[in-house]
Every structure is written in C-alpha cells, then in structure tokens.
Design a protein around this motif. Structure first.
Motif, PDB file in Angstrom:
ATOM      1  N   ALA A 146       0.783  -1.259   0.205  1.00  0.00           N
ATOM      2  CA  ALA A 146       0.072   0.087   0.135  1.00  0.00           C
ATOM      3  C   ALA A 146       1.065   1.076   0.005  1.00  0.00           C
ATOM      4  N   PHE A 147       2.113   1.215   0.622  1.00  0.00           N
ATOM      5  CA  PHE A 147       2.937   2.438   0.783  1.00  0.00           C
ATOM      6  C   PHE A 147       3.539   2.528  -0.654  1.00  0.00           C
ATOM      7  N   PHE A 148       3.941   1.445  -1.084  1.00  0.00           N
ATOM      8  CA  PHE A 148       4.465   1.577  -2.499  1.00  0.00           C
ATOM      9  C   PHE A 148       3.510   2.127  -3.547  1.00  0.00           C
ATOM     10  N   GLU A 149       2.257   1.548  -3.394  1.00  0.00           N
ATOM     11  CA  GLU A 149       1.416   2.009  -4.571  1.00  0.00           C
ATOM     12  C   GLU A 149       1.021   3.603  -4.367  1.00  0.00           C
ATOM     13  N   SER A 150       1.060   3.885  -3.224  1.00  0.00           N
ATOM     14  CA  SER A 150       1.008   5.600  -2.926  1.00  0.00           C
ATOM     15  C   SER A 150       2.123   6.176  -3.475  1.00  0.00           C
ATOM     16  N   LEU A 151       3.385   5.785  -3.334  1.00  0.00           N
ATOM     17  CA  LEU A 151       4.466   6.350  -3.789  1.00  0.00           C
ATOM     18  C   LEU A 151       4.351   6.464  -5.272  1.00  0.00           C
ATOM     19  N   THR A 152       4.036   5.282  -5.903  1.00  0.00           N
ATOM     20  CA  THR A 152       4.172   5.225  -7.525  1.00  0.00           C
ATOM     21  C   THR A 152       3.016   6.115  -8.009  1.00  0.00           C
ATOM     22  N   ALA A 153       2.103   6.427  -7.416  1.00  0.00           N
ATOM     23  CA  ALA A 153       0.899   7.152  -7.605  1.00  0.00           C
ATOM     24  C   ALA A 153       1.403   8.778  -7.710  1.00  0.00           C
ATOM     25  N   ILE A 154       2.032   9.082  -6.585  1.00  0.00           N
ATOM     26  CA  ILE A 154       2.727  10.539  -6.454  1.00  0.00           C
ATOM     27  C   ILE A 154       3.371  10.774  -7.695  1.00  0.00           C
ATOM     28  N   SER A 155       4.390   9.644  -7.776  1.00  0.00           N
ATOM     29  CA  SER A 155       5.592   9.994  -8.800  1.00  0.00           C
ATOM     30  C   SER A 155       4.709   9.907 -10.125  1.00  0.00           C
ATOM     31  N   ARG A 156       3.871   9.240 -10.562  1.00  0.00           N
ATOM     32  CA  ARG A 156       3.098   9.305 -11.661  1.00  0.00           C
ATOM     33  C   ARG A 156       2.417  10.626 -12.034  1.00  0.00           C
ATOM     34  N   SER A 157       1.949  11.071 -10.683  1.00  0.00           N
ATOM     35  CA  SER A 157       1.303  12.521 -10.916  1.00  0.00           C
ATOM     36  C   SER A 157       2.060  13.425 -11.259  1.00  0.00           C
ATOM     37  N   GLN A 158       3.310  13.054 -11.199  1.00  0.00           N
ATOM     38  CA  GLN A 158       4.444  14.349 -11.296  1.00  0.00           C
ATOM     39  C   GLN A 158       5.114  13.917 -12.697  1.00  0.00           C
ATOM     40  N   GLY A 159       4.768  12.787 -13.319  1.00  0.00           N
ATOM     41  CA  GLY A 159       5.335  12.591 -14.618  1.00  0.00           C
ATOM     42  C   GLY A 159       6.631  11.833 -14.611  1.00  0.00           C
ATOM     43  N   LYS A 160       6.868  11.268 -13.434  1.00  0.00           N
ATOM     44  CA  LYS A 160       8.308  10.689 -13.063  1.00  0.00           C
ATOM     45  C   LYS A 160       7.951   9.173 -13.027  1.00  0.00           C
ATOM     46  N   THR A 161       7.747   8.989 -14.273  1.00  0.00           N
ATOM     47  CA  THR A 161       7.487   7.419 -14.635  1.00  0.00           C
ATOM     48  C   THR A 161       8.652   6.482 -14.663  1.00  0.00           C
ATOM     49  N   ALA A 162       9.850   7.027 -15.137  1.00  0.00           N
ATOM     50  CA  ALA A 162      10.991   6.129 -15.169  1.00  0.00           C
ATOM     51  C   ALA A 162      11.354   5.551 -13.922  1.00  0.00           C
ATOM     52  N   ARG A 163      11.152   6.261 -12.813  1.00  0.00           N
ATOM     53  CA  ARG A 163      11.588   5.726 -11.483  1.00  0.00           C
ATOM     54  C   ARG A 163      10.470   4.495 -11.013  1.00  0.00           C
ATOM     55  N   THR A 164       9.235   4.739 -11.402  1.00  0.00           N
ATOM     56  CA  THR A 164       8.341   3.572 -11.027  1.00  0.00           C
ATOM     57  C   THR A 164       8.625   2.331 -11.774  1.00  0.00           C
ATOM     58  N   MET A 165       9.062   2.587 -13.111  1.00  0.00           N
ATOM     59  CA  MET A 165       9.380   1.432 -13.996  1.00  0.00           C
ATOM     60  C   MET A 165      10.570   0.715 -13.333  1.00  0.00           C
ATOM     61  N   CYS A 166      11.569   1.502 -12.964  1.00  0.00           N
ATOM     62  CA  CYS A 166      12.863   0.965 -12.397  1.00  0.00           C
ATOM     63  C   CYS A 166      12.504   0.104 -11.030  1.00  0.00           C
ATOM     64  N   ALA A 167      11.653   0.675 -10.410  1.00  0.00           N
ATOM     65  CA  ALA A 167      11.064  -0.020  -8.999  1.00  0.00           C
ATOM     66  C   ALA A 167      10.423  -1.413  -9.403  1.00  0.00           C
ATOM     67  N   ALA A 168       9.548  -1.362 -10.700  1.00  0.00           N
ATOM     68  CA  ALA A 168       9.023  -2.619 -11.091  1.00  0.00           C
ATOM     69  C   ALA A 168      10.118  -3.733 -11.522  1.00  0.00           C
ATOM     70  N   VAL A 169      11.134  -3.220 -12.052  1.00  0.00           N
ATOM     71  CA  VAL A 169      12.277  -4.033 -12.494  1.00  0.00           C
ATOM     72  C   VAL A 169      13.124  -4.706 -11.431  1.00  0.00           C
ATOM     73  N   LEU A 170      13.333  -3.749 -10.352  1.00  0.00           N
ATOM     74  CA  LEU A 170      13.794  -4.240  -9.121  1.00  0.00           C
ATOM     75  C   LEU A 170      12.920  -5.308  -8.266  1.00  0.00           C
ATOM     76  N   MET A 171      11.801  -5.051  -8.245  1.00  0.00           N
ATOM     77  CA  MET A 171      10.633  -6.024  -7.700  1.00  0.00           C
ATOM     78  C   MET A 171      10.605  -7.315  -8.473  1.00  0.00           C
ATOM     79  N   ASN A 172      10.575  -7.428  -9.570  1.00  0.00           N
ATOM     80  CA  ASN A 172      10.494  -8.498 -10.593  1.00  0.00           C
ATOM     81  C   ASN A 172      11.962  -9.207 -10.245  1.00  0.00           C
ATOM     82  N   ALA A 173      13.038  -8.579 -10.469  1.00  0.00           N
ATOM     83  CA  ALA A 173      14.447  -9.183 -10.024  1.00  0.00           C
ATOM     84  C   ALA A 173      14.483  -9.983  -8.756  1.00  0.00           C
ATOM     85  N   ILE A 174      14.073  -9.252  -7.618  1.00  0.00           N
ATOM     86  CA  ILE A 174      14.007  -9.717  -6.419  1.00  0.00           C
ATOM     87  C   ILE A 174      13.095 -11.094  -6.155  1.00  0.00           C
ATOM     88  N   ASN A 175      11.809 -10.802  -6.511  1.00  0.00           N
ATOM     89  CA  ASN A 175      10.734 -11.841  -6.856  1.00  0.00           C
ATOM     90  C   ASN A 175      11.183 -13.237  -7.197  1.00  0.00           C
TER      91      ASN A 175
END
Length: 447
Positions: A146-175
């Motif tokens: 839930a914390f992560f979803e909130s942070l990514t929503a805030i970033s997308r609102s600012q147009g900072k989607t490259a970081r949310t994509m990097c976070a998704a890459v990191l999470m996939n790699a760890i999972n």
C-alpha cells in the motif's frame, strides 16, 4: 493562423508513457512468477497460491483505488500550480493507505484460518497447509504494498514514471531470484514464494521512499512522520477512492461468479478460458500503461481548468491505445494457433480455443479503449460516481446475468462468457462516450 500551444509537449508524453507501458508488462510478469515457479512443488502448492491470490487481487484492487484517488487529487493540485496542496495530498494519501492496509493485515493474520474456511470451504489438508504458509508473508506484505502504491501514484502524478518502471524491474528481479533460491534451492515451496513476494514489496517500497525523501524533490517526503493529518484532504481522496474501490470490488466478485460458472462446464472450458484470458492480458499491456498516463495528463489539465486540452489529450491518447493495441494484436492474431498450442492443450481443446482467442483480440482492439481508457478522463476530472454506477449495472446485467442465461438456458459453452463480456464493454463504452460528449464532467470539482 497561430498554432495553439498545448499544456504538454510530445517529448514529455513519450517520457511519461513508455515507462508506464513497460511497468504494465512487468506488473503482469510479477503476478505470474509465483504460480509458475511454485509448480515445481506440486499441484497442491499451485492450488494454494491460486487460492490466496484470488483474495489478494481483491485487496490489491483496494490499494490501487486509494492510489488512483490520490493520483487524481495530486495531479489537479500540480496542474493548479499549488505545490503545498499537492504535498498535503501526497502525505495524506500515504497515511490513509498505510493505516487501512495495516488494519487489514492485522485482522487477516489473526482470523486467516476462519477466512480460508469461509471463502474456500473444505479443501485438502495439504492444500490448506500450503495456503497458510503462503498467506502469512503475503499478509505481512500488504502495508508495504500500500505504501509502495501510494509512492508510485505520487510519482506518476508528477510525470516521473521512469522511477516507477525501475522499481518494477527491481521488484521483478528480487521476486524471481528469491523464488529460485527459496523454492528451488531451499525447497520452501509456497512459503518461499510468499517470502520472495514480501521481500520484493519491501525493496520496492524503500527504493521509492529513498528517491522521494531527497531534499531536492518537488514533493519531498522529508518529515513524513510529523504530519499534518488533514481530514478534509483525506475526504477528497476518499471521494475518488471509494467509488473506484466499489467498482473494482464488484468487478472481482462478478468475475469469481463467472469463473464458478465456467468451472461447471468442465476442465476443457477452464483451460480455454485461462488461455483466452492471457490473450486479453497481452493485448491490453500498452493500453493499461496509457490509461495511467491519461489520469496524470487530464488531472493536471483539470487543475488548470484547461478543458480544450482535456479533449485534445483524450483524443490523442485514445488514438495511441488503438495504434499500440493494433501493433500487439496483429502478430498475436496471425500466430494464435501456435501460441495456443504452447499451453499444452489437447488438440480438440486447442481448436476450440483458437477462434475464441481471435475474437478476444478483435474486441480488445475495437471495443476495449472506449470501455477502459475513456473512463479515465472522467475519473481524472472527478466524475467517479457515474463510472461506478455504470460499471456496477453493466457488469451484473451483461457479464454475469447474460453469461448464466446463454449457458444455462440456451446451452452455449465457454464462448458465451466472452460474448457477454463484449456486450458489457459495448454498453459501458457507449455510456461513457455519451457522458464525455455531454460535458457534465466539466462541472465536477474535487479541489
């Protein structure tokens, strides 16, 4: 004639949308990893993961609804150039999302055995044991998610989607690496899959928080623990989040009912439906990413009362969905036969699945954007109650009731479920288009 200057240039739009499309792909992959990799532990393990995930999807949709509410509010404040309002909305989105997720996790951890019994009834002892093993780490992960979803929503609102994509890459790699270690090397089965998912969500949460905690950030989260808590701001977020949550919850319940209907048709029908659902997911990957971008773009335009650009970007991004979906569906349509056979279906079952899968691809190309992209314009302007009512009625009348009528009364097979779904898409798409053309959304205000 002087050329009109729009609020966002093409370079900004491309930088916003491309990472969101890749993020959509990665999110689909992370959802598949546990089920695929835990298959090594046997059918009981796969069943356990599947059962828990059916509950998880419902709760994840709730967290997504909160993040959507927050994204709309933050985007509108940013469009209005009200940084203090955007910052207050960001912090209160995190507070309310985290608090609710924490409460859900605590209650579900205590009563998980009761929940499993009531939701799934009598299940085999080995499946039940695996279910409990997997459920515990997944429940612990919800506050981080839930914390992560909130942070990514805030970033997308600012147009900072490259970081949310990097976070998704990191999470996939760890999972995936966590699954490989815990399931394959240590033999922990579903518990290993759950711990890997928990680890990936914690990592994603802290990755995003580390970026957004920096002093130079426009909406820096420094001093997050000091508040302030604004109940008026939480009310604004809930104004968007509650209808979105009701919509997604009703959708999931209806989907479960339809799945139980499919199960009554036999194993072949279950397999066909699963394969066609994958075709549906593949073709909608670019559309799902563009849908997230539309909320940011329209939200910022609405904050500035820029109604001309709302119409312009709605047309532009709708066209982008059609073009990108066409690029996906053409090769899938041509290669439907070989792709279907990759799932290891019996020859007769595969032959039945091919025309249904091709029909799904055509529906995703022609109907889906009006049913699922266009409403994001309405949502970003605050016209959320209309969307909730339309989706509720259309879902139950067409997707659920029509499925039962066609199968129980007229003897159709699994294809009836997909025909009913297309009817649902057509009706809601037509109503959303009429609402959009009517312009009542222009009078909606959430800030």
């Amino acid at each position: 004639m002087e050329k009109k200057e729009h609020q966002f240039n093409s370079k900004y739009l491309i930088a916003l949308i491309i990472p969101l499309i890749f993020e959509s792909l990665l999110n689909m992959m992370i959802g598949m990893a546990d089920t695929i990799m835990v298959a090594r532990s046997g059918e009981a393990a796969v069943s356990a993961v599947s059962l828990v995930d059916s509950i998880s999807v419902l709760l994840i949709q709730l967290f997504t609804a909160f993040s959507t509410g927050g994204a709309v509010i933050v985007s509108q404040y940013l469009g209005k150039k009200d940084k203090s309002g955007a910052l207050l909305a960001s912090r209160n989105l995190i507070y309310i999302s985290f608090a609710i997720a924490l409460a859900i996790s605590a209650v579900m951890l205590i009563f998980r055995s009761f929940v499993i019994s009531k939701v799934f009834g009598t299940i085999a002892d080995d499946v039940r044991a695996f279910t409990d093993d997997y459920f515990v780490p997944i429940l612990i992960s919800y506050p981080f998610l839930a914390f992560f979803e909130s942070l990514t929503a805030i970033s997308r609102s600012q147009g900072k989607t490259a970081r949310t994509m990097c976070a998704a890459v990191l999470m996939n790699a760890i999972n995936i690496s966590g699954n490989a270690l815990l399931i394959y090397a240590l033999g922990l089965g579903p518990m290993g899959a759950g711990i890997a998912s928990l680890s990936s969500r914690i990592a994603g949460c802290f990755f995003m928080l580390s970026l957004m905690y920096r002093k130079g950030e426009e909406l820096s989260l420094r001093g997050l623990s000091r508040g302030p808590v604004s109940f008026s701001m939480i009310k604004r977020i809930l104004y968007i989040a509650i209808p979105a949550g009701v919509e997604s919850t009703v959708f999931h319940i209806g989907k479960i009912m339809v799945q139980s209907l499919i199960a009554s048709l036999g194993t072949a029908s279950i397999a066909i439906n699963a394969v066609v659902a994958n075709f549906n997911s593949y073709s909608n990957i670019p559309g799902n990413g563009i849908n997230l971008a539309l909320i940011t773009i329209v939200g910022q335009c609405r904050g500035k009362d820029n109604f001309d650009d709302i119409k312009y970007y709605t047309r532009l991004l709708m066209a982008s969905v059609y073009v990108s979906t066409l690029i996906i569906t053409i090769p899938l349509y041509i290669l439907t036969g070989p792709v279907v056979r990759l799932y290891g279906l019996e020859n007769e079952t595969a032959l039945m699945a091919i025309p249904i899968a091709r029909g799904c691809l055509l529906a995703c190309l022609i109907i889906w954007p009006f049913a699922f992209t266009l409403p994001n314009t309405l949502k970003a302007t605050g016209d959320v109650r209309f969307i909730m009512v339309v989706s509720f009625l259309s879902m139950w009348i067409f997707r659920v009731m029509l499925s039962y009528i066609l199968i129980r009364l007229f003897g159709f097979g699994v294809e009836a479920v997909w025909y009913s779904m297309y009817a649902d898409w057509i009706v809601r798409g037509a109503l959303y288009f009429a609402r959009y053309k009517g312009g009542k959304w222009k009078s909606m205000k959430v800030i």
